[in-house]
Every structure is written in structure tokens, then in C-alpha cells.
Design a protein around this motif. Structure first.
Motif, PDB file in Angstrom:
ATOM      1  N   ALA A  49       3.143  44.643  18.682  1.00 62.76           N
ATOM      2  CA  ALA A  49       4.239  45.450  18.776  1.00 62.76           C
ATOM      3  C   ALA A  49       3.922  47.044  18.854  1.00 62.76           C
ATOM      4  CB  ALA A  49       5.340  45.136  17.899  1.00 62.76           C
ATOM      5  N   THR A  50       3.211  47.325  17.979  1.00 64.68           N
ATOM      6  CA  THR A  50       2.699  48.601  17.641  1.00 64.68           C
ATOM      7  C   THR A  50       1.595  49.367  18.514  1.00 64.68           C
ATOM      8  OG1 THR A  50       3.681  48.232  15.245  1.00 64.68           O
ATOM      9  CG2 THR A  50       2.220  50.275  15.829  1.00 64.68           C
ATOM     10  N   ILE A  51       0.662  48.336  18.586  1.00 65.39           N
ATOM     11  CA  ILE A  51      -0.635  48.982  19.286  1.00 65.39           C
ATOM     12  C   ILE A  51      -0.890  48.270  20.419  1.00 65.39           C
ATOM     13  CG2 ILE A  51      -1.546  50.122  17.201  1.00 65.39           C
ATOM     14  CD1 ILE A  51      -3.614  47.689  17.133  1.00 65.39           C
ATOM     15  N   GLY A  52      -0.024  47.384  20.826  1.00 66.96           N
ATOM     16  CA  GLY A  52      -0.207  46.719  22.030  1.00 66.96           C
ATOM     17  C   GLY A  52      -1.288  45.793  22.280  1.00 66.96           C
ATOM     18  N   LYS A  53      -1.960  45.310  21.333  1.00 68.52           N
ATOM     19  CA  LYS A  53      -3.186  44.353  21.290  1.00 68.52           C
ATOM     20  C   LYS A  53      -2.748  43.079  20.742  1.00 68.52           C
ATOM     21  CE  LYS A  53      -7.470  47.164  20.989  1.00 68.52           C
ATOM     22  NZ  LYS A  53      -8.526  47.142  19.847  1.00 68.52           N
ATOM     23  N   ALA A  54      -3.150  42.064  21.706  1.00 65.83           N
ATOM     24  CA  ALA A  54      -2.757  40.649  21.317  1.00 65.83           C
ATOM     25  C   ALA A  54      -3.859  40.250  20.060  1.00 65.83           C
ATOM     26  CB  ALA A  54      -3.230  39.599  22.424  1.00 65.83           C
ATOM     27  N   PRO A  55      -3.177  39.223  19.288  1.00 69.61           N
ATOM     28  CA  PRO A  55      -4.053  39.088  18.222  1.00 69.61           C
ATOM     29  C   PRO A  55      -5.729  38.749  18.352  1.00 69.61           C
ATOM     30  CG  PRO A  55      -1.921  38.004  17.925  1.00 69.61           C
ATOM     31  CD  PRO A  55      -2.104  38.813  19.165  1.00 69.61           C
ATOM     32  N   THR A  56      -5.919  37.979  19.426  1.00 70.20           N
ATOM     33  CA  THR A  56      -7.303  37.677  19.822  1.00 70.20           C
ATOM     34  C   THR A  56      -7.979  38.814  20.469  1.00 70.20           C
ATOM     35  OG1 THR A  56      -6.535  37.404  22.119  1.00 70.20           O
ATOM     36  CG2 THR A  56      -6.716  35.290  20.663  1.00 70.20           C
ATOM     37  N   ARG A  57      -7.463  40.175  20.518  1.00 69.07           N
ATOM     38  CA  ARG A  57      -8.315  41.135  20.948  1.00 69.07           C
ATOM     39  C   ARG A  57      -8.237  42.250  19.903  1.00 69.07           C
ATOM     40  NH1 ARG A  57      -7.496  43.683  26.190  1.00 69.07           N
ATOM     41  NH2 ARG A  57      -9.707  44.220  25.635  1.00 69.07           N
ATOM     42  N   LEU A  58      -7.827  41.906  18.657  1.00 67.67           N
ATOM     43  CA  LEU A  58      -7.599  42.881  17.429  1.00 67.67           C
ATOM     44  C   LEU A  58      -9.087  42.994  16.961  1.00 67.67           C
ATOM     45  CD1 LEU A  58      -4.483  42.199  15.497  1.00 67.67           C
ATOM     46  CD2 LEU A  58      -5.202  44.270  16.622  1.00 67.67           C
ATOM     47  N   THR A  59      -9.537  43.979  16.283  1.00 63.69           N
ATOM     48  CA  THR A  59     -10.864  44.103  15.770  1.00 63.69           C
ATOM     49  C   THR A  59     -10.383  44.725  14.263  1.00 63.69           C
ATOM     50  OG1 THR A  59     -11.188  46.215  16.219  1.00 63.69           O
ATOM     51  CG2 THR A  59     -11.888  44.793  17.860  1.00 63.69           C
ATOM     52  N   LEU A  60     -11.396  44.693  13.376  1.00 61.54           N
ATOM     53  CA  LEU A  60     -11.097  45.019  12.188  1.00 61.54           C
ATOM     54  C   LEU A  60     -10.841  46.557  12.177  1.00 61.54           C
ATOM     55  CD1 LEU A  60     -13.793  43.321   9.604  1.00 61.54           C
ATOM     56  CD2 LEU A  60     -11.592  43.234   9.835  1.00 61.54           C
ATOM     57  N   ALA A  61     -11.608  47.312  12.955  1.00 59.39           N
ATOM     58  CA  ALA A  61     -11.342  48.656  13.069  1.00 59.39           C
ATOM     59  C   ALA A  61      -9.690  49.060  13.517  1.00 59.39           C
ATOM     60  CB  ALA A  61     -12.204  49.380  14.162  1.00 59.39           C
ATOM     61  N   ASP A  62      -9.044  48.152  14.118  1.00 59.26           N
ATOM     62  CA  ASP A  62      -7.725  48.355  14.434  1.00 59.26           C
ATOM     63  C   ASP A  62      -6.898  48.265  13.172  1.00 59.26           C
ATOM     64  OD1 ASP A  62      -8.095  48.531  17.367  1.00 59.26           O
ATOM     65  OD2 ASP A  62      -8.147  46.175  17.484  1.00 59.26           O
ATOM     66  N   LEU A  63      -7.455  47.614  12.062  1.00 56.45           N
ATOM     67  CA  LEU A  63      -6.490  47.476  10.887  1.00 56.45           C
ATOM     68  C   LEU A  63      -6.944  48.656  10.075  1.00 56.45           C
ATOM     69  CD1 LEU A  63      -7.221  43.696  10.089  1.00 56.45           C
ATOM     70  CD2 LEU A  63      -5.250  44.717  11.393  1.00 56.45           C
ATOM     71  N   ASP A  64      -6.514  49.555  10.546  1.00 58.48           N
ATOM     72  CA  ASP A  64      -6.851  51.023   9.663  1.00 58.48           C
ATOM     73  C   ASP A  64      -5.840  51.261   8.799  1.00 58.48           C
ATOM     74  OD1 ASP A  64      -4.914  51.868  11.369  1.00 58.48           O
ATOM     75  OD2 ASP A  64      -5.985  53.522  12.331  1.00 58.48           O
ATOM     76  N   ALA A  65      -5.787  52.061   7.853  1.00 55.49           N
ATOM     77  CA  ALA A  65      -5.039  52.596   6.639  1.00 55.49           C
ATOM     78  C   ALA A  65      -3.659  52.785   7.402  1.00 55.49           C
ATOM     79  CB  ALA A  65      -5.419  53.690   5.848  1.00 55.49           C
ATOM     80  N   GLN A  66      -3.572  53.482   8.415  1.00 52.17           N
ATOM     81  CA  GLN A  66      -2.201  53.956   8.973  1.00 52.17           C
ATOM     82  C   GLN A  66      -1.527  52.697   9.540  1.00 52.17           C
ATOM     83  OE1 GLN A  66      -2.853  56.635  12.174  1.00 52.17           O
ATOM     84  NE2 GLN A  66      -0.593  56.454  12.735  1.00 52.17           N
ATOM     85  N   LEU A  67      -2.153  51.829  10.223  1.00 52.45           N
ATOM     86  CA  LEU A  67      -1.573  50.509  10.517  1.00 52.45           C
ATOM     87  C   LEU A  67      -0.746  49.914   9.467  1.00 52.45           C
ATOM     88  CD1 LEU A  67      -0.729  48.642  13.014  1.00 52.45           C
ATOM     89  CD2 LEU A  67      -2.849  47.422  12.375  1.00 52.45           C
ATOM     90  N   ILE A  68      -1.804  49.722   8.403  1.00 54.83           N
ATOM     91  CA  ILE A  68      -1.363  48.804   7.378  1.00 54.83           C
ATOM     92  C   ILE A  68      -0.321  49.671   6.413  1.00 54.83           C
ATOM     93  CG2 ILE A  68      -2.269  47.974   5.071  1.00 54.83           C
ATOM     94  CD1 ILE A  68      -3.270  46.496   7.551  1.00 54.83           C
ATOM     95  N   LEU A  69      -0.205  50.660   6.261  1.00 58.16           N
ATOM     96  CA  LEU A  69       0.938  51.648   5.806  1.00 58.16           C
ATOM     97  C   LEU A  69       2.332  51.529   6.570  1.00 58.16           C
ATOM     98  CD1 LEU A  69      -0.928  54.878   4.478  1.00 58.16           C
ATOM     99  CD2 LEU A  69       0.251  52.925   2.990  1.00 58.16           C
ATOM    100  N   SER A  70       2.067  51.609   7.834  1.00 47.22           N
ATOM    101  CA  SER A  70       3.124  51.504   8.776  1.00 47.22           C
ATOM    102  C   SER A  70       3.634  50.080   8.482  1.00 47.22           C
ATOM    103  CB  SER A  70       2.519  51.588  10.323  1.00 47.22           C
ATOM    104  OG  SER A  70       2.334  52.944  10.110  1.00 47.22           O
ATOM    105  N   PHE A  71       3.031  49.057   8.404  1.00 45.60           N
ATOM    106  CA  PHE A  71       3.427  47.707   8.373  1.00 45.60           C
ATOM    107  C   PHE A  71       3.932  47.345   7.129  1.00 45.60           C
ATOM    108  CE2 PHE A  71       1.942  43.493   6.391  1.00 45.60           C
ATOM    109  CZ  PHE A  71       2.828  42.561   7.117  1.00 45.60           C
ATOM    110  N   LEU A  72       3.439  48.016   5.937  1.00 45.25           N
ATOM    111  CA  LEU A  72       4.134  47.923   4.472  1.00 45.25           C
ATOM    112  C   LEU A  72       5.558  48.554   4.593  1.00 45.25           C
ATOM    113  CD1 LEU A  72       1.084  48.472   2.391  1.00 45.25           C
ATOM    114  CD2 LEU A  72       2.194  46.516   2.732  1.00 45.25           C
ATOM    115  N   ASP A  73       5.478  49.784   5.238  1.00 47.30           N
ATOM    116  CA  ASP A  73       6.986  50.328   5.670  1.00 47.30           C
ATOM    117  C   ASP A  73       7.872  49.555   6.315  1.00 47.30           C
ATOM    118  OD1 ASP A  73       8.419  52.815   5.014  1.00 47.30           O
ATOM    119  OD2 ASP A  73       8.130  52.953   7.409  1.00 47.30           O
ATOM    120  N   HIS A  74       7.311  48.938   7.102  1.00 48.65           N
ATOM    121  CA  HIS A  74       8.234  47.921   8.055  1.00 48.65           C
ATOM    122  C   HIS A  74       8.721  46.890   7.255  1.00 48.65           C
ATOM    123  CE1 HIS A  74       9.188  44.859  11.130  1.00 48.65           C
ATOM    124  NE2 HIS A  74       8.250  44.090  10.862  1.00 48.65           N
TER     125      HIS A  74
END
Length: 121
Positions: A49-74
Motif C-alpha cells: 500500500a505504501t510503496i506500491g510493490k507486490a510482496p513478490t517484487r520486494l527486496t531487502l533494500a525496500d525494507l529500509d528504516a523509513q519504511l519500518i518506522l512508518s510501519f511501526l507508526d501505522h
């Protein structure tokens, strides 16, 4: 140890984390595996929903601190999770990233930033 060249994609790493690492090597309880699974289901939905990538297209690089912090805030604001649940989700993510660091050396700087996210009191 598995050849790092064979375990380069995020989906494969995630599957091996659950099957080999948690299930076989660490022999964690089924409840722990279910809690970790739920964490990743929530994260994958959030990332899509946030970065528009399907789970099969995600990479470790997508799981950056900004995304994780946003997820925790969510989790706290939109799902009304408390600090304990937030910390449990962060612990699951940390466990996976520590595992993944052994297989994807290119993602080490990103993993290091996420691992530095503190638990909440």
C-alpha cells in the motif's frame, strides 16, 4: 551454510527464514512462528500500500528504516497496537534481518539502520 548466491531474493530469504531457521534450526514454538507470520503479513500489506510493490517484487533494500518506522507508526496509530505489540513486531523483523544479513551482503547498511531502531517503552 547455504550458498549466498542462491538466496538473493527477498521471498526466498523469507521462506527459508521460516522453514529452515525458525522451524528447523531454532525449533521455536508454533505460536512464535504464527506471531512472526502475522508480522510479515501486516508488513507486506503495508509495503504494498505504501510503496506500491507486490510482496513478490520486494527486496531487502525496500525494507529500509523509513519504511519500518512508518510501519511501526501505522501499527500504533491505525491499528491501535500498544508498545508491547509494536516491540514484538519489531523483534520479529529484527530476527529476520539478522538472518538475512548472512545472505545478502549488499543490504548490510540498510539492515544496520533497521536494527538500530529502538524498542519503545
Amino acid at each position: 551454510m547455504t550458498d549466498p548466491k542462491l538466496v538473493s531474493s527477498f521471498p526466498i530469504l523469507l521462506q527459508r527464514f521460516f522453514v529452515e531457521h525458525l522451524g528447523n534450526q531454532r525449533a521455536v514454538s508454533s505460536r512464535t512462528i504464527a506471531a512472526y507470520r502475522d508480522t510479515f503479513r501486516l508488513l507486506l500489506d503495508f509495503a504494498e500500500a505504501t510503496i506500491g510493490k507486490a510482496p513478490t517484487r520486494l527486496t531487502l533494500a525496500d525494507l529500509d528504516a523509513q519504511l519500518i518506522l512508518s510501519f511501526l507508526d501505522h501499527l500504533e496509530k491505525e491499528r491501535s497496537n500498544g508498545a508491547r505489540t509494536r516491540n514484538a513486531r519489531l523483534a520479529a523483523l529484527r530476527s529476520f534481518l539478522k538472518y538475512a544479513a548472512h545472505y545478502d551482503l549488499t543490504a548490510l547498511p540498510i539492515i544496520e539502520q533497521v536494527l538500530a531502531i529502538p524498542m519503545k517503552r
